[in-house]
Design a protein around this motif. Structure first.
Motif, short mmCIF file in Angstrom:
data_model
loop_
_atom_site.label_atom_id
_atom_site.label_comp_id
_atom_site.label_asym_id
_atom_site.label_seq_id
_atom_site.Cartn_x
_atom_site.Cartn_y
_atom_site.Cartn_z
N VAL A 132 10.99 39.73 -19.72
CA VAL A 132 11.96 40.81 -19.28
C VAL A 132 12.31 40.43 -17.93
O VAL A 132 13.28 41.09 -17.34
N THR A 133 11.64 39.73 -16.88
CA THR A 133 11.90 39.43 -15.35
C THR A 133 12.11 38.16 -15.36
O THR A 133 12.68 38.02 -14.07
N GLY A 134 11.97 37.07 -15.99
CA GLY A 134 12.16 35.78 -15.83
C GLY A 134 10.84 35.15 -15.09
O GLY A 134 10.65 34.12 -14.55
N SER A 135 9.56 36.04 -14.42
CA SER A 135 8.48 35.50 -13.75
C SER A 135 7.38 36.04 -14.66
O SER A 135 7.21 37.23 -14.84
N GLY A 136 6.37 35.30 -14.85
CA GLY A 136 5.00 35.61 -15.63
C GLY A 136 4.22 35.98 -14.84
O GLY A 136 3.15 36.87 -15.12
N ARG A 137 4.47 36.26 -13.32
CA ARG A 137 3.62 37.01 -12.36
C ARG A 137 4.33 38.19 -11.78
O ARG A 137 3.63 38.76 -10.81
N ALA A 138 5.31 38.81 -12.40
CA ALA A 138 6.00 39.78 -11.77
C ALA A 138 5.06 41.07 -12.00
O ALA A 138 4.14 41.45 -12.74
N ASP A 139 5.04 42.17 -10.91
CA ASP A 139 4.34 43.22 -10.81
C ASP A 139 4.91 44.18 -11.83
O ASP A 139 6.24 44.29 -12.24
N LYS A 140 3.97 45.29 -11.86
CA LYS A 140 4.53 46.41 -13.08
C LYS A 140 5.92 47.12 -12.52
O LYS A 140 6.90 47.45 -13.28
N LYS A 141 6.15 47.27 -11.10
CA LYS A 141 7.32 47.85 -10.52
C LYS A 141 8.62 46.96 -11.11
O LYS A 141 9.52 47.41 -11.45
N SER A 142 8.49 45.71 -10.88
CA SER A 142 9.46 44.98 -11.31
C SER A 142 9.83 44.92 -12.68
O SER A 142 11.06 44.88 -13.22
N VAL A 143 8.70 44.98 -13.61
CA VAL A 143 8.74 45.16 -15.16
C VAL A 143 9.50 46.33 -15.29
O VAL A 143 10.30 46.40 -16.19
#
Length: 223
Positions: A132-143
């Motif tokens: 959903v964000t393009g990064s496997g390390r995104a935080d909850k806010k970004s998700v």
């Protein structure tokens, strides 16, 4: 029973095998169990149906808490009749108490889906974030922000457990083919994060696609 719903609510007819794929995403937990329902069309367009949480109190007995989650899950199945359930895979790097509680919630949710004849799919947190964000390390806010953007919502679904459940549903829709359409949403499509065209080389992938591929490889190694 605590059940918070966000966005438009109403009875929605179940989809046929030839129609859009209705996906119930579940972010398992005993204190707060997130639920999110989306429909995925053949063009990979995700449509928001509903989202919410079922919560329990730590002071309650374990059997009471598990039963509450089971009844909540049954309610979502009865109301929305999903074609498939997507749930987050439990990881052991969390605290022992968190893992045990999540495992209890996961077990009863999976059993409820199985009893209703609903297929179950598991996705790791990194796979969902990458999708959903393009990064496997995104935080909850970004998700949460990307979930709102993908589903064209005016605000981020709250609480975060509901947004995470929707992210799980979106991830599954993009990673799988739609029932009855013959469409594989991961093949030959480059219109959104996470889609990996068949036969694509790493050099031809977008950054989001490479992040998704790496998340999948890490997941396979950890199993």
């Amino acid at each position: 029973m605590t059940h918070e719903k966000k966005g438009p609510v109403g009875a929605v007819e179940s989809t046929s095998s030839a129609g859009p794929l209705r996906i119930l995403g579940v972010d398992p937990g005993l204190t707060r169990c997130g639920f999110g329902v989306v429909e995925m069309s053949g063009n990979r367009k995700a449509h928001y149906i509903d989202a919410g949480v079922a919560g329990t109190q730590a002071a309650d007995s374990l059997d009471t808490r598990v039963l509450h989650i089971q009844r909540a899950m049954q309610g979502w199945i009865d109301t929305y009749r999903p074609d498939v359930m997507a749930i987050e895979r439990v990881f052991a790097q969390e605290s022992v108490n968190t893992v045990i509680g999540t495992a209890h919630a996961s077990g009863v949710v999976i059993a409820t889906a199985a009893a209703a004849g609903i297929p179950v799919a598991w996705h790791t947190p990194s796979e969902v974030k990458a999708a959903v964000t393009g990064s496997g390390r995104a935080d909850k806010k970004s998700v949460g922000r990307m979930v709102a953007r993908i589903l064209e919502l005016e605000e981020v679904p709250k609480p975060a457990d509901a947004a995470d459940a929707l992210a799980l549903a979106i991830c599954h829709g993009w990673r799988s083919g739609i029932i009855g359409t013959g469409i594989n949403m991961g093949t030959g499509v480059q219109t959104h994060q996470g889609s990996i065209p068949a036969g694509a080389t790493s050099g031809a992938m977008t950054p989001a696609q490479r992040a998704w591929k790496m998340a999948e490889e890490r997941s396979r190694r950890s199993r």
